[in-house]
Design a protein around this motif. Structure first.
Motif, mmCIF file in Angstrom:
data_model
loop_
_atom_site.group_PDB
_atom_site.id
_atom_site.type_symbol
_atom_site.label_atom_id
_atom_site.label_comp_id
_atom_site.label_asym_id
_atom_site.label_seq_id
_atom_site.Cartn_x
_atom_site.Cartn_y
_atom_site.Cartn_z
ATOM 1 N N PRO A 124 44.539 90.796 -117.106
ATOM 2 C CA PRO A 124 44.342 89.389 -117.234
ATOM 3 C C PRO A 124 43.536 89.250 -118.670
ATOM 4 O O PRO A 124 43.245 90.021 -119.466
ATOM 5 N N GLU A 125 43.452 87.873 -118.664
ATOM 6 C CA GLU A 125 42.637 87.581 -120.254
ATOM 7 C C GLU A 125 41.254 88.198 -120.220
ATOM 8 O O GLU A 125 40.691 88.015 -119.140
ATOM 9 N N GLN A 131 34.379 87.032 -116.443
ATOM 10 C CA GLN A 131 33.860 85.778 -115.355
ATOM 11 C C GLN A 131 33.701 86.401 -114.270
ATOM 12 O O GLN A 131 32.626 86.459 -113.454
ATOM 13 N N VAL A 132 34.575 87.303 -113.677
ATOM 14 C CA VAL A 132 34.623 88.070 -112.467
ATOM 15 C C VAL A 132 33.291 89.109 -112.558
ATOM 16 O O VAL A 132 32.657 89.224 -111.366
ATOM 17 N N ALA A 152 40.198 87.175 -107.308
ATOM 18 C CA ALA A 152 40.447 88.201 -106.406
ATOM 19 C C ALA A 152 41.437 89.179 -107.148
ATOM 20 O O ALA A 152 41.429 90.378 -106.954
ATOM 21 N N MET A 153 42.715 88.617 -107.619
ATOM 22 C CA MET A 153 43.384 89.428 -108.324
ATOM 23 C C MET A 153 43.005 90.120 -109.668
ATOM 24 O O MET A 153 43.495 91.179 -109.786
ATOM 25 N N ARG A 156 40.989 92.960 -108.245
ATOM 26 C CA ARG A 156 41.851 94.163 -107.879
ATOM 27 C C ARG A 156 42.547 94.768 -108.968
ATOM 28 O O ARG A 156 42.544 96.234 -109.108
ATOM 29 N N TRP A 157 42.911 94.268 -110.191
ATOM 30 C CA TRP A 157 43.219 95.072 -111.393
ATOM 31 C C TRP A 157 42.152 95.782 -112.107
ATOM 32 O O TRP A 157 42.384 96.811 -112.366
ATOM 33 N N LEU A 158 40.806 94.944 -111.914
ATOM 34 C CA LEU A 158 39.808 96.044 -112.772
ATOM 35 C C LEU A 158 39.588 97.311 -111.696
ATOM 36 O O LEU A 158 39.258 98.507 -112.187
ATOM 37 N N GLU A 159 39.630 97.059 -110.509
ATOM 38 C CA GLU A 159 39.381 98.284 -109.582
ATOM 39 C C GLU A 159 40.405 99.278 -109.840
ATOM 40 O O GLU A 159 40.213 100.608 -109.901
#
Length: 455
Positions: A124-125, A131-132, A152-153, A156-159
Protein backbone atom coordinates in the motif's frame (compact mmCIF):
# COMPACT_ATOMS: atom_id res chain seq x y z
CA UNK A 1 3.30 -16.76 -2.30
CA UNK A 2 5.43 -15.28 -5.08
CA UNK A 3 8.19 -17.60 -6.33
CA UNK A 4 11.03 -17.40 -8.82
CA UNK A 5 13.71 -19.67 -10.23
CA UNK A 6 16.26 -16.88 -10.61
CA UNK A 7 18.79 -17.58 -7.87
CA UNK A 8 22.40 -16.55 -7.49
CA UNK A 9 24.61 -17.63 -4.59
CA UNK A 10 27.92 -16.07 -3.49
CA UNK A 11 30.72 -17.31 -1.26
CA UNK A 12 30.69 -16.82 2.52
CA UNK A 13 32.43 -13.68 3.70
CA UNK A 14 33.62 -12.37 7.05
CA UNK A 15 31.27 -9.78 8.57
CA UNK A 16 33.55 -6.74 8.88
CA UNK A 17 31.02 -4.62 10.77
CA UNK A 18 30.80 -7.06 13.69
CA UNK A 19 33.21 -6.88 16.63
CA UNK A 20 32.65 -10.54 17.49
CA UNK A 21 33.59 -13.08 14.78
CA UNK A 22 30.63 -13.74 12.45
CA UNK A 23 30.15 -14.81 8.85
CA UNK A 24 27.67 -13.74 6.22
CA UNK A 25 25.90 -16.04 3.77
CA UNK A 26 24.82 -14.05 0.70
CA UNK A 27 22.47 -14.91 -2.13
CA UNK A 28 20.00 -13.26 -4.49
CA UNK A 29 16.45 -14.32 -5.29
CA UNK A 30 15.03 -12.54 -8.31
CA UNK A 31 16.04 -8.90 -7.87
CA UNK A 32 16.21 -9.11 -4.08
CA UNK A 33 19.62 -9.52 -2.41
CA UNK A 34 19.54 -11.56 0.78
CA UNK A 35 22.00 -12.24 3.58
CA UNK A 36 22.10 -14.19 6.83
CA UNK A 37 24.71 -13.94 9.57
CA UNK A 38 26.17 -16.98 11.38
CA UNK A 39 28.56 -17.28 14.30
CA UNK A 40 30.87 -19.69 12.44
CA UNK A 41 31.96 -20.07 8.82
CA UNK A 42 30.96 -23.74 8.80
CA UNK A 43 27.34 -22.91 9.67
CA UNK A 44 27.19 -20.30 6.92
CA UNK A 45 28.65 -22.72 4.34
CA UNK A 46 26.21 -25.47 5.36
CA UNK A 47 23.30 -23.07 4.89
CA UNK A 48 24.51 -22.03 1.41
CA UNK A 49 25.06 -25.69 0.52
CA UNK A 50 21.37 -26.35 1.20
CA UNK A 51 20.45 -23.45 -1.04
CA UNK A 52 22.69 -24.71 -3.88
CA UNK A 53 21.22 -28.21 -3.69
CA UNK A 54 17.69 -26.82 -3.88
CA UNK A 55 18.63 -24.65 -6.88
CA UNK A 56 20.23 -27.66 -8.67
CA UNK A 57 17.00 -29.65 -8.16
CA UNK A 58 15.10 -26.85 -9.88
CA UNK A 59 13.13 -25.82 -6.82
CA UNK A 60 11.26 -22.55 -6.77
CA UNK A 61 12.42 -19.92 -4.26
CA UNK A 62 10.01 -17.76 -2.24
CA UNK A 63 10.65 -14.08 -3.04
CA UNK A 64 9.46 -12.83 0.38
CA UNK A 65 11.76 -15.04 2.48
CA UNK A 66 14.50 -15.88 -0.05
CA UNK A 67 14.20 -19.57 0.83
CA UNK A 68 13.48 -22.57 -1.42
CA UNK A 69 9.93 -23.90 -1.02
CA UNK A 70 11.20 -27.11 0.58
CA UNK A 71 12.87 -25.15 3.37
CA UNK A 72 9.81 -23.06 4.23
CA UNK A 73 8.02 -25.91 5.99
CA UNK A 74 11.15 -26.86 7.93
CA UNK A 75 12.16 -23.33 8.79
CA UNK A 76 12.37 -22.66 12.50
CA UNK A 77 9.88 -20.12 13.85
CA UNK A 78 11.46 -16.72 13.50
CA UNK A 79 9.78 -15.29 16.58
CA UNK A 80 7.81 -12.05 16.48
CA UNK A 81 7.91 -9.76 13.51
CA UNK A 82 9.36 -6.31 13.98
CA UNK A 83 5.86 -4.84 13.88
CA UNK A 84 4.60 -7.25 16.53
CA UNK A 85 7.53 -6.49 18.81
CA UNK A 86 7.17 -2.73 18.27
CA UNK A 87 3.48 -2.98 19.10
CA UNK A 88 4.16 -4.85 22.34
CA UNK A 89 6.90 -2.33 23.17
CA UNK A 90 4.50 0.62 22.91
CA UNK A 91 1.61 -1.07 24.70
CA UNK A 92 3.76 -2.38 27.58
CA UNK A 93 5.07 1.14 28.26
CA UNK A 94 1.72 2.90 27.90
CA UNK A 95 0.82 3.07 31.59
CA UNK A 96 4.14 4.53 32.72
CA UNK A 97 4.86 7.00 29.91
CA UNK A 98 3.57 10.52 29.36
CA UNK A 99 1.36 11.27 26.32
CA UNK A 100 4.12 13.22 24.58
CA UNK A 101 6.50 10.27 25.06
CA UNK A 102 3.93 7.89 23.58
CA UNK A 103 3.55 10.23 20.63
CA UNK A 104 7.32 10.49 20.12
CA UNK A 105 7.77 6.71 20.23
CA UNK A 106 4.95 6.15 17.76
CA UNK A 107 6.37 8.82 15.44
CA UNK A 108 9.68 6.93 15.31
CA UNK A 109 7.92 3.63 14.63
CA UNK A 110 5.94 5.23 11.79
CA UNK A 111 9.32 5.55 10.04
CA UNK A 112 10.71 2.15 11.05
CA UNK A 113 7.86 -0.32 10.57
CA UNK A 114 7.10 0.54 6.89
CA UNK A 115 10.83 0.36 6.12
CA UNK A 116 11.49 -3.04 7.73
CA UNK A 117 9.32 -5.13 5.44
CA UNK A 118 9.87 -7.85 2.85
CA UNK A 119 9.31 -7.33 -0.86
CA UNK A 120 5.73 -8.60 -0.80
CA UNK A 121 3.54 -7.69 -3.80
CA UNK A 122 0.69 -5.21 -3.34
CA UNK A 123 2.44 -2.76 -1.01
CA UNK A 124 0.00 0.00 0.00
CA UNK A 125 0.93 3.67 -0.12
CA UNK A 126 3.13 4.84 2.75
CA UNK A 127 0.50 7.23 4.08
CA UNK A 128 -1.99 4.32 4.21
CA UNK A 129 0.53 2.26 6.21
CA UNK A 130 1.13 5.12 8.65
CA UNK A 131 -2.58 5.74 9.11
CA UNK A 132 -3.20 2.11 10.14
CA UNK A 133 -0.17 2.14 12.42
CA UNK A 134 -1.13 5.46 14.03
CA UNK A 135 -4.82 4.72 14.54
CA UNK A 136 -4.74 1.00 15.27
CA UNK A 137 -1.50 -0.94 15.63
CA UNK A 138 0.35 1.42 17.98
CA UNK A 139 -2.53 1.85 20.42
CA UNK A 140 -3.70 -0.39 23.28
CA UNK A 141 -6.39 -2.79 22.15
CA UNK A 142 -9.13 -0.95 24.07
CA UNK A 143 -8.38 2.26 22.15
CA UNK A 144 -8.21 0.86 18.63
CA UNK A 145 -10.87 2.01 16.23
CA UNK A 146 -12.76 -0.20 13.81
CA UNK A 147 -10.87 -0.66 10.56
CA UNK A 148 -12.49 -0.13 7.21
CA UNK A 149 -12.23 -2.93 4.69
CA UNK A 150 -9.40 -1.11 2.91
CA UNK A 151 -7.54 -0.54 6.19
CA UNK A 152 -7.95 -4.19 7.15
CA UNK A 153 -6.26 -5.13 3.87
CA UNK A 154 -3.41 -2.74 4.68
CA UNK A 155 -3.01 -4.35 8.09
CA UNK A 156 -2.96 -7.85 6.59
CA UNK A 157 -0.21 -6.75 4.20
CA UNK A 158 1.81 -5.37 7.10
CA UNK A 159 1.38 -8.56 9.10
CA UNK A 160 2.59 -10.60 6.15
CA UNK A 161 5.43 -8.32 5.07
CA UNK A 162 6.94 -7.19 8.38
CA UNK A 163 10.40 -8.68 8.77
CA UNK A 164 11.14 -11.04 11.64
CA UNK A 165 12.68 -9.18 14.55
CA UNK A 166 15.58 -11.62 14.37
CA UNK A 167 16.53 -10.20 10.96
CA UNK A 168 17.87 -7.11 12.70
CA UNK A 169 20.96 -9.15 13.51
CA UNK A 170 21.97 -8.43 9.91
CA UNK A 171 23.95 -5.25 9.42
CA UNK A 172 22.12 -4.57 6.16
CA UNK A 173 18.74 -4.53 7.91
CA UNK A 174 19.99 -2.29 10.72
CA UNK A 175 21.31 0.18 8.16
CA UNK A 176 17.91 0.14 6.48
CA UNK A 177 16.42 1.14 9.82
CA UNK A 178 18.96 3.94 10.29
CA UNK A 179 18.28 5.22 6.78
CA UNK A 180 14.55 5.27 7.56
CA UNK A 181 14.91 7.41 10.68
CA UNK A 182 17.22 9.80 8.85
CA UNK A 183 14.54 10.84 6.36
CA UNK A 184 11.25 12.69 6.62
CA UNK A 185 8.03 11.05 5.49
CA UNK A 186 8.31 12.83 2.14
CA UNK A 187 11.88 11.65 1.59
CA UNK A 188 13.77 14.77 2.67
CA UNK A 189 16.56 14.95 5.21
CA UNK A 190 15.29 14.83 8.78
CA UNK A 191 16.44 17.33 11.40
CA UNK A 192 19.35 16.27 13.58
CA UNK A 193 17.31 16.33 16.80
CA UNK A 194 14.61 14.20 15.18
CA UNK A 195 17.15 11.61 14.02
CA UNK A 196 18.73 11.43 17.46
CA UNK A 197 15.35 10.97 19.17
CA UNK A 198 14.32 8.23 16.76
CA UNK A 199 17.66 6.50 17.07
CA UNK A 200 17.32 6.53 20.87
CA UNK A 201 13.91 4.86 20.59
CA UNK A 202 15.27 2.20 18.22
CA UNK A 203 18.16 1.61 20.62
CA UNK A 204 15.80 1.24 23.58
CA UNK A 205 13.56 -1.15 21.66
CA UNK A 206 16.53 -3.34 20.73
CA UNK A 207 17.80 -3.25 24.31
CA UNK A 208 14.45 -4.74 25.31
CA UNK A 209 15.01 -7.46 22.69
CA UNK A 210 18.40 -8.20 24.28
CA UNK A 211 16.74 -8.36 27.69
CA UNK A 212 14.26 -10.90 26.30
CA UNK A 213 17.13 -12.98 24.85
CA UNK A 214 16.20 -12.33 21.21
CA UNK A 215 19.70 -10.96 20.58
CA UNK A 216 22.94 -11.65 22.49
CA UNK A 217 23.93 -7.97 22.09
CA UNK A 218 22.33 -4.85 20.70
CA UNK A 219 22.79 -4.95 16.89
CA UNK A 220 23.17 -1.16 16.80
CA UNK A 221 26.48 -1.49 18.65
CA UNK A 222 27.93 -3.37 15.68
CA UNK A 223 27.24 -0.60 13.17
CA UNK A 224 29.71 2.19 12.46
CA UNK A 225 27.20 5.03 12.27
CA UNK A 226 27.17 8.37 14.00
CA UNK A 227 24.04 10.44 14.46
CA UNK A 228 24.27 14.02 13.16
CA UNK A 229 25.28 16.68 15.62
CA UNK A 230 22.33 18.54 17.05
CA UNK A 231 22.28 22.13 18.24
CA UNK A 232 22.06 22.08 22.04
CA UNK A 233 22.85 25.69 22.84
CA UNK A 234 20.54 28.69 22.76
CA UNK A 235 21.15 31.04 19.85
CA UNK A 236 21.86 34.44 21.45
CA UNK A 237 20.09 36.09 18.50
CA UNK A 238 16.78 34.81 19.92
CA UNK A 239 17.21 36.56 23.27
CA UNK A 240 15.31 39.83 23.79
CA UNK A 241 16.27 42.51 26.32
CA UNK A 242 13.97 43.68 29.14
CA UNK A 243 12.74 46.72 27.22
CA UNK A 244 11.72 44.59 24.25
CA UNK A 245 10.01 42.12 26.58
CA UNK A 246 7.96 44.92 28.17
CA UNK A 247 6.98 46.26 24.73
CA UNK A 248 5.85 42.83 23.54
CA UNK A 249 3.78 42.23 26.68
CA UNK A 250 2.22 45.69 26.39
CA UNK A 251 1.17 44.88 22.80
CA UNK A 252 -0.72 41.73 23.75
CA UNK A 253 -4.12 43.39 24.41
CA UNK A 254 -4.05 44.75 20.86
CA UNK A 255 -4.17 41.22 19.40
CA UNK A 256 -7.68 39.93 18.78
CA UNK A 257 -10.76 40.87 20.74
CA UNK A 258 -9.79 39.24 24.06
CA UNK A 259 -7.29 36.46 23.29
CA UNK A 260 -4.18 38.64 23.47
CA UNK A 261 -5.32 40.30 26.68
CA UNK A 262 -6.10 36.94 28.29
CA UNK A 263 -2.67 35.58 27.32
CA UNK A 264 -0.57 38.57 28.42
CA UNK A 265 -0.09 37.26 31.98
CA UNK A 266 0.78 33.78 30.72
CA UNK A 267 3.56 35.18 28.54
CA UNK A 268 4.67 37.34 31.48
CA UNK A 269 5.07 34.18 33.59
CA UNK A 270 7.31 32.65 30.94
CA UNK A 271 9.50 35.76 30.89
CA UNK A 272 9.58 36.94 34.52
CA UNK A 273 9.45 33.50 36.19
CA UNK A 274 11.21 31.44 33.50
CA UNK A 275 8.31 28.99 33.26
CA UNK A 276 7.93 26.53 30.43
CA UNK A 277 4.71 27.20 28.46
CA UNK A 278 3.15 23.94 29.69
CA UNK A 279 3.97 24.94 33.28
CA UNK A 280 2.31 28.34 32.86
CA UNK A 281 -0.72 26.61 31.31
CA UNK A 282 -1.39 24.70 34.56
CA UNK A 283 -0.63 27.54 36.98
CA UNK A 284 -3.33 27.87 39.65
CA UNK A 285 -4.18 30.51 42.20
CA UNK A 286 -3.09 28.25 45.07
CA UNK A 287 0.40 28.14 43.50
CA UNK A 288 0.81 31.92 43.74
CA UNK A 289 1.71 34.28 46.56
CA UNK A 290 0.84 37.77 45.30
CA UNK A 291 1.41 40.50 47.92
CA UNK A 292 0.19 44.06 47.34
CA UNK A 293 3.82 45.17 47.05
CA UNK A 294 7.24 43.58 46.70
CA UNK A 295 8.29 40.17 45.48
CA UNK A 296 5.90 37.23 45.34
CA UNK A 297 6.36 33.52 44.81
CA UNK A 298 5.17 30.70 42.59
CA UNK A 299 5.28 27.11 43.79
CA UNK A 300 4.87 24.91 40.72
CA UNK A 301 3.18 21.55 41.18
CA UNK A 302 2.10 20.45 37.72
CA UNK A 303 2.52 21.07 34.02
CA UNK A 304 -0.13 20.87 31.31
CA UNK A 305 1.55 19.68 28.10
CA UNK A 306 -0.33 19.32 24.83
CA UNK A 307 -0.54 16.04 22.93
CA UNK A 308 -2.76 14.46 20.31
CA UNK A 309 -5.94 13.04 21.87
CA UNK A 310 -5.11 9.49 20.82
CA UNK A 311 -2.08 9.45 23.13
CA UNK A 312 -3.63 10.92 26.30
CA UNK A 313 -5.36 8.94 29.04
CA UNK A 314 -8.40 11.20 29.14
CA UNK A 315 -8.83 11.61 25.40
CA UNK A 316 -8.29 15.37 25.78
CA UNK A 317 -5.45 17.34 24.24
CA UNK A 318 -4.23 18.71 27.60
CA UNK A 319 -3.62 16.77 30.81
CA UNK A 320 -1.98 17.77 34.08
CA UNK A 321 1.31 15.94 34.60
CA UNK A 322 4.18 16.05 37.06
CA UNK A 323 6.90 18.60 36.35
CA UNK A 324 9.51 17.78 33.73
CA UNK A 325 12.50 15.83 35.10
CA UNK A 326 10.84 15.77 38.55
CA UNK A 327 9.34 13.00 40.64
CA UNK A 328 5.58 12.90 41.17
CA UNK A 329 4.37 15.49 43.69
CA UNK A 330 7.76 17.25 43.64
CA UNK A 331 7.43 21.03 43.47
CA UNK A 332 9.60 23.94 42.33
CA UNK A 333 9.73 27.30 44.13
CA UNK A 334 10.31 30.45 42.09
CA UNK A 335 10.48 33.98 43.54
CA UNK A 336 8.76 36.41 41.17
CA UNK A 337 9.49 40.14 40.75
CA UNK A 338 6.95 42.88 41.55
CA UNK A 339 6.29 43.47 37.82
CA UNK A 340 4.88 39.94 37.46
CA UNK A 341 2.95 40.18 40.74
CA UNK A 342 1.15 43.26 39.40
CA UNK A 343 0.36 41.61 36.05
CA UNK A 344 -1.04 38.49 37.73
CA UNK A 345 -3.20 40.48 40.14
CA UNK A 346 -4.60 42.51 37.22
CA UNK A 347 -5.28 39.31 35.26
CA UNK A 348 -7.18 37.75 38.17
CA UNK A 349 -9.22 40.92 38.69
CA UNK A 350 -10.15 41.00 35.01
CA UNK A 351 -10.77 37.32 34.25
CA UNK A 352 -11.06 35.50 37.58
CA UNK A 353 -10.06 31.86 37.81
CA UNK A 354 -11.44 28.59 36.47
CA UNK A 355 -13.36 26.23 38.78
CA UNK A 356 -10.21 24.12 39.18
CA UNK A 357 -8.14 27.20 40.05
CA UNK A 358 -6.37 27.64 36.70
CA UNK A 359 -5.44 31.20 35.82
CA UNK A 360 -5.05 30.86 32.06
CA UNK A 361 -7.83 29.46 29.92
CA UNK A 362 -10.05 30.35 27.00
CA UNK A 363 -13.35 32.15 27.43
CA UNK A 364 -14.99 28.70 27.52
CA UNK A 365 -12.63 27.37 30.18
CA UNK A 366 -10.44 25.29 27.90
CA UNK A 367 -6.67 25.33 27.51
CA UNK A 368 -5.03 27.36 24.77
CA UNK A 369 -3.44 25.23 22.06
CA UNK A 370 0.17 25.89 21.17
CA UNK A 371 -0.92 27.08 17.74
CA UNK A 372 -3.33 29.59 19.31
CA UNK A 373 -0.85 31.25 21.65
CA UNK A 374 1.90 31.09 19.02
CA UNK A 375 -0.36 33.01 16.64
CA UNK A 376 -0.91 35.70 19.27
CA UNK A 377 2.83 35.89 19.86
CA UNK A 378 3.59 36.37 16.18
CA UNK A 379 0.97 39.10 15.90
CA UNK A 380 2.54 40.94 18.85
CA UNK A 381 5.99 40.64 17.27
CA UNK A 382 4.68 42.22 14.08
CA UNK A 383 3.30 45.15 16.10
CA UNK A 384 6.48 45.80 18.11
CA UNK A 385 9.50 44.70 16.10
CA UNK A 386 10.90 46.28 12.97
CA UNK A 387 10.52 44.35 9.72
CA UNK A 388 14.14 43.25 9.92
CA UNK A 389 13.75 42.10 13.51
CA UNK A 390 10.51 40.29 12.71
CA UNK A 391 12.29 38.32 9.99
CA UNK A 392 15.17 37.46 12.36
CA UNK A 393 15.25 34.75 15.06
CA UNK A 394 14.67 37.39 17.74
CA UNK A 395 12.01 35.98 20.12
CA UNK A 396 10.73 33.85 17.26
CA UNK A 397 8.82 31.52 19.61
CA UNK A 398 7.06 32.02 22.95
CA UNK A 399 9.63 29.61 24.46
CA UNK A 400 12.33 32.18 23.68
CA UNK A 401 10.91 34.25 26.54
CA UNK A 402 12.19 31.56 28.91
CA UNK A 403 15.59 31.68 27.22
CA UNK A 404 15.61 35.46 27.71
CA UNK A 405 14.71 35.07 31.39
CA UNK A 406 17.45 32.57 32.20
CA UNK A 407 20.03 34.52 30.20
CA UNK A 408 19.09 37.68 32.10
CA UNK A 409 19.44 35.96 35.48
CA UNK A 410 22.86 34.54 34.60
CA UNK A 411 24.15 37.85 33.25
CA UNK A 412 22.84 39.64 36.35
CA UNK A 413 25.21 37.52 38.42
CA UNK A 414 22.71 35.09 39.95
CA UNK A 415 24.67 31.91 40.80
CA UNK A 416 24.14 29.10 38.31
CA UNK A 417 22.93 26.81 41.09
CA UNK A 418 20.11 29.22 41.93
CA UNK A 419 19.19 29.77 38.27
CA UNK A 420 19.11 26.01 37.70
CA UNK A 421 16.93 25.54 40.77
CA UNK A 422 14.39 28.13 39.61
CA UNK A 423 14.41 26.90 36.00
CA UNK A 424 14.16 23.19 36.76
CA UNK A 425 17.48 22.41 35.04
CA UNK A 426 20.65 20.75 36.20
CA UNK A 427 23.63 23.11 36.50
CA UNK A 428 25.46 21.10 33.82
CA UNK A 429 22.59 21.52 31.33
CA UNK A 430 22.28 25.20 32.21
CA UNK A 431 25.95 25.91 31.46
CA UNK A 432 25.83 23.94 28.21
CA UNK A 433 22.57 25.35 26.87
CA UNK A 434 23.19 29.00 27.77
CA UNK A 435 26.93 29.14 27.15
CA UNK A 436 26.59 31.60 24.25
CA UNK A 437 24.20 33.93 26.09
CA UNK A 438 26.64 35.03 28.80
CA UNK A 439 27.40 38.62 27.89
CA UNK A 440 30.78 40.07 28.77
CA UNK A 441 32.50 36.73 29.38
CA UNK A 442 34.71 37.01 26.32
CA UNK A 443 35.92 40.47 27.27
CA UNK A 444 36.77 39.38 30.81
CA UNK A 445 38.63 36.31 29.58
CA UNK A 446 40.54 38.38 27.03
CA UNK A 447 41.52 40.79 29.80
CA UNK A 448 42.91 37.97 31.93
CA UNK A 449 44.94 36.65 28.98
CA UNK A 450 46.31 40.15 28.23
CA UNK A 451 47.36 40.57 31.89
CA UNK A 452 49.15 37.24 31.78
CA UNK A 453 50.97 38.16 28.55
CA UNK A 454 52.15 41.48 30.04
CA UNK A 455 53.86 39.85 33.01
Amino acid sequence: MTVTYEVRIWEVRRNQSSKAPSFEARWKVGSKSRSKTFRTKALAENFLSDLRQAAKKGEAFDVATGLPVSMLADAEPSGPSFMQFAQSYVVSRWRTTAPRTRETEAYALLSLIPALVADVPGRPEDDELRQVLRNHVLLPESRRGTLTRAQAMVLRWLEKASLPLADLQEARIVRTALDAISATFDGGEAAANTIRRKRAILHHLLELAVEQKVFPTNPLHEIKWKPPKAVTVVDPRTVINPAQARQLLAAMPKVGRTRGARLKAMFACIYYAGLRPEEAADLRLKNCTLPESGWGQIILEKARPQANKRWTDSGETHESRSLKHRAKKETREIPIPPALVVILREHIDAYGIESDGRLFRTANGGSYSSSAYSYVWQEARSLVLTDEQARSPLAARPYDLRHAALSLWLNAGVPATEVAKRAGHSVEVLHRVYAKCMEGQQERMNGKISSALDE
